[in-house]
Write a protein that holds these residues in place. Structure first.
Motif, mmCIF file in Angstrom:
data_model
loop_
_atom_site.group_PDB
_atom_site.id
_atom_site.type_symbol
_atom_site.label_atom_id
_atom_site.label_comp_id
_atom_site.label_asym_id
_atom_site.label_seq_id
_atom_site.Cartn_x
_atom_site.Cartn_y
_atom_site.Cartn_z
ATOM 1 N N ALA A 32 -44.323 19.832 -0.154
ATOM 2 C CA ALA A 32 -45.090 20.255 1.020
ATOM 3 C C ALA A 32 -45.088 19.141 2.057
ATOM 4 C CB ALA A 32 -46.521 20.617 0.617
ATOM 5 N N ALA A 33 -44.297 19.319 3.115
ATOM 6 C CA ALA A 33 -44.070 18.266 4.106
ATOM 7 C C ALA A 33 -44.899 18.488 5.366
ATOM 8 C CB ALA A 33 -42.585 18.205 4.466
ATOM 9 N N ASP A 34 -45.609 17.474 5.767
ATOM 10 C CA ASP A 34 -46.420 17.486 6.988
ATOM 11 C C ASP A 34 -45.514 17.401 8.221
ATOM 12 O OD1 ASP A 34 -48.200 16.993 9.055
ATOM 13 O OD2 ASP A 34 -48.990 15.125 8.221
ATOM 14 N N VAL A 35 -45.623 18.386 9.102
ATOM 15 C CA VAL A 35 -44.862 18.342 10.368
ATOM 16 C C VAL A 35 -45.822 18.487 11.551
ATOM 17 C CG1 VAL A 35 -42.673 19.103 9.404
ATOM 18 C CG2 VAL A 35 -44.305 20.826 10.178
ATOM 19 N N SER A 36 -47.023 17.939 11.414
ATOM 20 C CA SER A 36 -48.034 18.039 12.469
ATOM 21 C C SER A 36 -47.665 17.173 13.663
ATOM 22 C CB SER A 36 -49.407 17.633 11.919
ATOM 23 O OG SER A 36 -49.375 16.299 11.458
ATOM 24 N N ARG A 37 -48.444 17.283 14.730
ATOM 25 C CA ARG A 37 -48.080 16.658 16.000
ATOM 26 C C ARG A 37 -48.182 15.134 16.005
ATOM 27 N NH1 ARG A 37 -53.018 19.824 18.902
ATOM 28 N NH2 ARG A 37 -54.768 18.627 18.094
ATOM 29 N N SER A 38 -48.834 14.540 14.990
ATOM 30 C CA SER A 38 -48.865 13.073 14.915
ATOM 31 C C SER A 38 -47.533 12.510 14.438
ATOM 32 C CB SER A 38 -49.988 12.612 13.982
ATOM 33 O OG SER A 38 -49.839 13.169 12.689
ATOM 34 N N ILE A 39 -46.651 13.381 13.967
ATOM 35 C CA ILE A 39 -45.309 12.987 13.548
ATOM 36 C C ILE A 39 -44.335 13.315 14.677
ATOM 37 C CG2 ILE A 39 -43.439 13.447 11.907
ATOM 38 C CD1 ILE A 39 -45.593 14.020 9.802
ATOM 39 N N ASP A 40 -43.800 12.285 15.324
ATOM 40 C CA ASP A 40 -42.919 12.539 16.459
ATOM 41 C C ASP A 40 -41.528 12.971 15.975
ATOM 42 O OD1 ASP A 40 -41.349 10.232 15.852
ATOM 43 O OD2 ASP A 40 -42.594 8.964 17.131
ATOM 44 N N ASP A 41 -40.648 13.292 16.909
ATOM 45 C CA ASP A 41 -39.344 13.838 16.552
ATOM 46 C C ASP A 41 -38.509 12.870 15.719
ATOM 47 O OD1 ASP A 41 -39.874 16.222 17.799
ATOM 48 O OD2 ASP A 41 -38.878 15.680 19.680
ATOM 49 N N GLY A 42 -38.577 11.583 16.055
ATOM 50 C CA GLY A 42 -37.817 10.594 15.299
ATOM 51 C C GLY A 42 -38.316 10.481 13.869
ATOM 52 N N GLU A 43 -39.646 10.486 13.702
ATOM 53 C CA GLU A 43 -40.233 10.414 12.369
ATOM 54 C C GLU A 43 -39.931 11.684 11.576
ATOM 55 O OE1 GLU A 43 -44.003 7.594 13.727
ATOM 56 O OE2 GLU A 43 -44.177 9.777 13.721
ATOM 57 N N PHE A 44 -39.978 12.817 12.256
ATOM 58 C CA PHE A 44 -39.641 14.084 11.604
ATOM 59 C C PHE A 44 -38.215 14.057 11.079
ATOM 60 C CE2 PHE A 44 -37.397 18.131 12.147
ATOM 61 C CZ PHE A 44 -38.058 18.905 11.208
ATOM 62 N N TYR A 76 -39.388 24.169 -0.941
ATOM 63 C CA TYR A 76 -39.665 23.216 0.141
ATOM 64 C C TYR A 76 -40.416 23.928 1.257
ATOM 65 C CZ TYR A 76 -38.936 19.806 3.873
ATOM 66 O OH TYR A 76 -39.126 18.909 4.899
ATOM 67 N N VAL A 77 -41.607 23.406 1.577
ATOM 68 C CA VAL A 77 -42.508 24.015 2.555
ATOM 69 C C VAL A 77 -42.854 22.992 3.638
ATOM 70 C CG1 VAL A 77 -44.855 24.918 2.870
ATOM 71 C CG2 VAL A 77 -43.517 25.601 0.866
ATOM 72 N N GLU A 78 -42.912 23.440 4.886
ATOM 73 C CA GLU A 78 -43.443 22.603 5.968
ATOM 74 C C GLU A 78 -44.769 23.184 6.432
ATOM 75 O OE1 GLU A 78 -39.397 20.614 7.818
ATOM 76 O OE2 GLU A 78 -40.310 22.286 8.902
ATOM 77 N N TRP A 79 -45.683 22.305 6.805
ATOM 78 C CA TRP A 79 -47.025 22.756 7.163
ATOM 79 C C TRP A 79 -47.605 21.899 8.285
ATOM 80 C CZ3 TRP A 79 -50.829 19.040 6.547
ATOM 81 C CH2 TRP A 79 -50.493 17.953 5.727
ATOM 82 N N SER A 80 -48.553 22.509 8.980
ATOM 83 C CA SER A 80 -49.245 21.820 10.054
ATOM 84 C C SER A 80 -50.698 22.303 10.065
ATOM 85 C CB SER A 80 -48.535 22.083 11.394
ATOM 86 O OG SER A 80 -49.135 21.358 12.443
ATOM 87 N N GLY A 81 -51.086 23.137 11.047
ATOM 88 C CA GLY A 81 -52.459 23.600 11.145
ATOM 89 C C GLY A 81 -52.820 24.682 10.144
ATOM 90 N N GLU A 82 -54.037 25.203 10.291
ATOM 91 C CA GLU A 82 -54.592 26.140 9.311
ATOM 92 C C GLU A 82 -53.731 27.383 9.101
ATOM 93 O OE1 GLU A 82 -58.881 28.367 8.387
ATOM 94 O OE2 GLU A 82 -58.529 27.396 10.336
ATOM 95 N N GLU A 83 -53.112 27.879 10.160
ATOM 96 C CA GLU A 83 -52.289 29.089 10.063
ATOM 97 C C GLU A 83 -50.796 28.775 10.175
ATOM 98 O OE1 GLU A 83 -53.651 31.952 9.357
ATOM 99 O OE2 GLU A 83 -55.689 31.132 9.452
#
Length: 246
Positions: A32-44, A76-83
């Protein structure tokens, strides 16, 4: 009549052998990989490449092949906000380098799923639902959560964790310490006591749960490979939290 009976028997044996093979993957891991907005494109990009590299790493392949059944079920799952949760690669059985390379290629080819808030709790809930969709049953089930910040969306993360643990699932963590956060995210990525402490107290749990700390995104691939190899190797039971640093 005898011919018809023989055909039915053959079909039953084929179905049974297929069920046995499916049951061979007695360890399931949701990545389960965090792809929220605190992770910029380079970090992603580093994170995505890190997952792909880890799955094909000799340490991981050796750990898989060292199991009695020589198999691992991965989703493999990517996730961010509640929905915001997305299955990037659905349940796949990995037995060898070819299987691992196929999953790695699919991860690298997919577009970024989200860039919203951070709901670790919803990621855990979504991962639990994925276990119900697996094609085989497993004796051990692990949710492998990686992220660079605290839960700031959705229900309580400890409630989600405790519910998963009560179902016999282990949640391991990979806390990514972002030492150059956008000023707007500093409280989120650097909570009181630090992100590793937050993950150890609020996210990980279950039999033999452990946390690995990544000092920056550049070391993500090596840390993820170590983490996967350890998850595959570690025996079930125990229930104590182990804290590992990378």
């Amino acid at each position: 009549m005898r011919s018809a009976l023989a055909t039915v028997t053959l079909l039953a044996l084929l179905n049974y052998s297929g069920e046995l093979r499916a049951a061979d993957a007695d360890l399931q891991i949701v990545l389960a990989a965090d792809v929220s907005r605190s992770i910029d494109d380079g970090e992603f990009d580093l994170q995505r490449k890190g997952y792909a590299a880890a799955l094909t790493d000799p340490r991981v392949l050796t750990a898989i092949q060292g199991r009695a059944n020589g198999a691992l079920g991965v989703c493999y799952v990517e996730w961010s906000g509640e929905e915001e949760q997305q299955v990037v690669v659905d349940w796949t059985e990995i037995r060898d380098e070819e299987d691992a390379a196929s999953v790695a290629a699919a991860i690298l080819a997919a577009p970024r799923s989200f860039m919203g808030r951070t709901s670790i709790s919803a990621a855990i809930d979504f991962s639990m639902a994925r276990f119900a969709e697996a094609r085989w049953q497993a004796a051990r089930r692990i949710i492998d959560v990686s992220g660079d910040g605290t839960n700031n969306s959705g229900r309580s993360v400890t409630d989600a964790r405790d519910q998963a643990i009560a179902s016999g699932v282990t949640i391991n963590g990979l806390a990514i310490v972002n030492d150059r956060p956008n000023l707007g995210y500093s409280a989120h990525t650097q909570p009181p006591g630090g992100l590793p402490l937050y993950y150890s107290q609020n996210v990980i749990g279950g039999p033999n749960a452990f946390l690995i700390v990544v000092k920056d995104f550049n070391s993500f691939a090596d840390a993820m490979a170590n983490k996967l190899a350890k998850e595959i190797d570690v025996a079930g039971g125990g229930g104590k939290l182990a804290f590992s640093l990378k």
